[in-house]
Design a protein around this motif. Structure first.
Motif, mmCIF file in Angstrom:
data_model
loop_
_atom_site.group_PDB
_atom_site.id
_atom_site.type_symbol
_atom_site.label_atom_id
_atom_site.label_comp_id
_atom_site.label_asym_id
_atom_site.label_seq_id
_atom_site.Cartn_x
_atom_site.Cartn_y
_atom_site.Cartn_z
ATOM 1 N N TRP A 1 0.817 -1.224 0.000
ATOM 2 C CA TRP A 1 0.000 0.000 0.000
ATOM 3 C C TRP A 1 0.851 1.275 0.000
ATOM 4 O O TRP A 1 0.321 2.351 -0.214
ATOM 5 C CB TRP A 1 -0.923 0.030 1.222
ATOM 6 N N LEU B 1 2.171 3.036 2.441
ATOM 7 C CA LEU B 1 1.627 4.011 3.381
ATOM 8 C C LEU B 1 2.617 5.116 3.726
ATOM 9 O O LEU B 1 2.246 6.146 4.269
ATOM 10 C CB LEU B 1 1.168 3.302 4.662
ATOM 11 N N ILE C 1 -11.152 0.334 11.163
ATOM 12 C CA ILE C 1 -9.834 0.642 11.725
ATOM 13 C C ILE C 1 -10.004 1.107 13.163
ATOM 14 O O ILE C 1 -10.879 1.928 13.455
ATOM 15 C CB ILE C 1 -9.136 1.794 10.957
ATOM 16 N N TYR D 1 -1.595 11.121 9.750
ATOM 17 C CA TYR D 1 -1.496 9.665 9.592
ATOM 18 C C TYR D 1 -2.870 8.994 9.645
ATOM 19 O O TYR D 1 -3.153 8.083 8.883
ATOM 20 C CB TYR D 1 -0.568 9.087 10.668
ATOM 21 N N LYS E 1 -4.495 9.666 6.317
ATOM 22 C CA LYS E 1 -3.899 8.892 5.220
ATOM 23 C C LYS E 1 -4.313 7.410 5.264
ATOM 24 O O LYS E 1 -4.694 6.825 4.242
ATOM 25 C CB LYS E 1 -2.368 9.007 5.311
ATOM 26 N N ILE E 2 -4.260 6.828 6.461
ATOM 27 C CA ILE E 2 -4.605 5.399 6.574
ATOM 28 C C ILE E 2 -6.090 5.188 6.255
ATOM 29 O O ILE E 2 -6.459 4.244 5.561
ATOM 30 C CB ILE E 2 -4.229 4.870 7.988
ATOM 31 N N GLN F 1 -6.590 5.412 2.514
ATOM 32 C CA GLN F 1 -6.069 4.208 1.844
ATOM 33 C C GLN F 1 -7.041 3.037 1.991
ATOM 34 O O GLN F 1 -7.225 2.261 1.060
ATOM 35 C CB GLN F 1 -4.710 3.832 2.437
ATOM 36 N N VAL G 1 -4.258 0.217 14.572
ATOM 37 C CA VAL G 1 -3.231 1.243 14.387
ATOM 38 C C VAL G 1 -2.879 1.857 15.738
ATOM 39 O O VAL G 1 -3.764 2.336 16.455
ATOM 40 C CB VAL G 1 -3.732 2.349 13.431
ATOM 41 N N ILE H 1 5.295 4.605 9.045
ATOM 42 C CA ILE H 1 4.304 3.568 9.371
ATOM 43 C C ILE H 1 4.926 2.201 9.092
ATOM 44 O O ILE H 1 5.532 1.996 8.042
ATOM 45 C CB ILE H 1 3.037 3.762 8.506
ATOM 46 N N VAL I 1 0.830 -0.788 12.359
ATOM 47 C CA VAL I 1 -0.439 -1.208 11.761
ATOM 48 C C VAL I 1 -0.447 -2.741 11.748
ATOM 49 O O VAL I 1 0.378 -3.359 11.065
ATOM 50 C CB VAL I 1 -0.608 -0.681 10.323
#
Lengths: 258, 258
Positions: A254, A256, B129, B148, B151-152, B155, B169, B182, B235
């Motif tokens: 991915w 990240l 998540i 962060y 972004k996660i 994604q 996470v 990450i 993660v």
């Protein structure tokens, strides 16, 4: 093992439930039994622990068996922690939890106080088994379970279990002669489709009861649900490493960190 | 996705906790946000659900953001069930839980209400998540987490997650410029060594507080604990199939049916 094994017994239905009384009487034929169990029903507590309030525990005398018993105001996981750190003189040789009044097969393992107690013992490196009968009533008939519960417990005492593995045993609610035997299984893919029963309180405030239907989404013939439907006792080796190892490689693609 | 995603936000610290307020403000920049969160702190609730009592839920207005918010008297898992079955018009595109005040790395995932909410959404087939910051205080600084978390989440919205996999996470409690990036990790082998603080009530009754020390038993450099110590965000892909598949073959050699 030259001396008798030390057996920790707990549950989530509460220390006076017929299921744990049956389990205690079976364990008394195998070893020295110490019971540390909730003083009230804790079904559906999952792996809850008591962080923001106090815990009470006291010696109780419920029947005239040789076991030593403590009731505890906390959750099933609390009971196991308190037993190991505070109440027992040494680490038990095995922890058995149940016999639960009702199924802990498939996704129910996630919500189960019975299994969380066994898993807590497993985290502490103690071989552990959760036993459940597919009858949630207080008057459930545990007699057909007895020889199987004894046999599985003795096998775990003899063979041990690898670190991080706990057995989740479910027993169909049928006559003993109808039980076909024991199947080693995987956890079926299943879920609950909740139906919230919405009502109004006498004061006019809306509230809900959680109800639902169990749905087995798994057609496999190697699952606990399949085995139970076919009149077998299901045994699922269960772990608390929740990592989906098979997906780590994919996640690394991915990017990240870009 | 042409229209904005529908985002379900929940947590276990309660709807007014700074962690969830931060998460809501981040999610408002990504999609349409509905919050269903506990009306009081639920830390350590694991995957508890409310079976023996009623649930209350009401629309609340905590700040002037565009999100729709409901508080709920139940556990984090209850909140997700109630959201999906009763409060939302359609299945959300994603569920985010947190940002938790305190770590949910390694074995903490088992006890975590934050992660149980995310797992509950995962059971319902919703990408989910759980976010946690390694600072349990109410005044924790969530600002370094923000880019962060965004972004996660984006994604996961873009890539989706396979059925049965949830992301856990954890974010180190350091300045943003000190965060190295990450890392995709596995759950470290770790446990808590409890120390029960035994006291006497004013009425003379013994009681306990559960306290303990966290012990990382895992020397691996691919674990969440390692990544966090090295100033990375961890993660861990997490699953609710608890079957120890690797042990099924061995268990079948036990001849439990003899």
């Amino acid at each position: 093992m030259t001396e008798k094994p030390l057996i920790l017994v707990t549950n989530d239905d509460g220390i006076s439930a017929p299921g744990i009384r049956t389990l205690i009487s079976i364990m008394n034929t195998i070893g020295n039994v110490v019971v540390v169990a909730p003083d009230s029903p804790q079904s559906g507590m999952g792996h809850a622990i008591t962080l923001d309030s106090t815990l009470y525990s006291e010696r109780v005398y419920i029947d005239d068996g040789p076991q030593i018993e403590y009731s505890c105001s906390g959750t099933p996981a609390d009971c196991v922690k308190l037993a190991i750190r505070e109440l027992l003189d040494r680490k038990p040789d095995i922890c058995v939890s149940g016999i639960n009044h009702g199924s802990n097969s498939s996704i129910n393992v996630i919500y189960s106080g019975t299994m969380s107690a066994a898993i807590e013992a497993g985290i502490e490196g103690i071989p552990a088994i959760g036993f459940s009968l597919l009858d949630y009533t207080w008057n459930a008939n545990f007699e057909p379970s007895e020889t199987y519960v004894k046999k599985i417990t003795e096998q775990v005492l003899n063979n041990g279990l690898p670190n991080g593995i706990i057995l989740n045993v479910n027993i169909p609610n049928i006559l003993k002669k109808a039980i076909k035997g024991i199947k080693i299984c995987r956890q079926a893919k299943a879920n609950w489709v909740e139906e919230f029963d919405k009502r109004k309180s006498p004061q006019g405030k809306d509230y809900y009861w959680l109800t639902g239907k169990f749905v087995n989404l798994d057609g496999g013939e190697d699952t606990d649900e399949w085995a139970l439907e076919q009149d077998y006792i299901s045994v699922v080796p269960t772990q608390f490493d929740l990592t989906a190892h098979q997906f780590i490689k994919n996640l690394n693609t991915w990017n990240l960190n870009d």
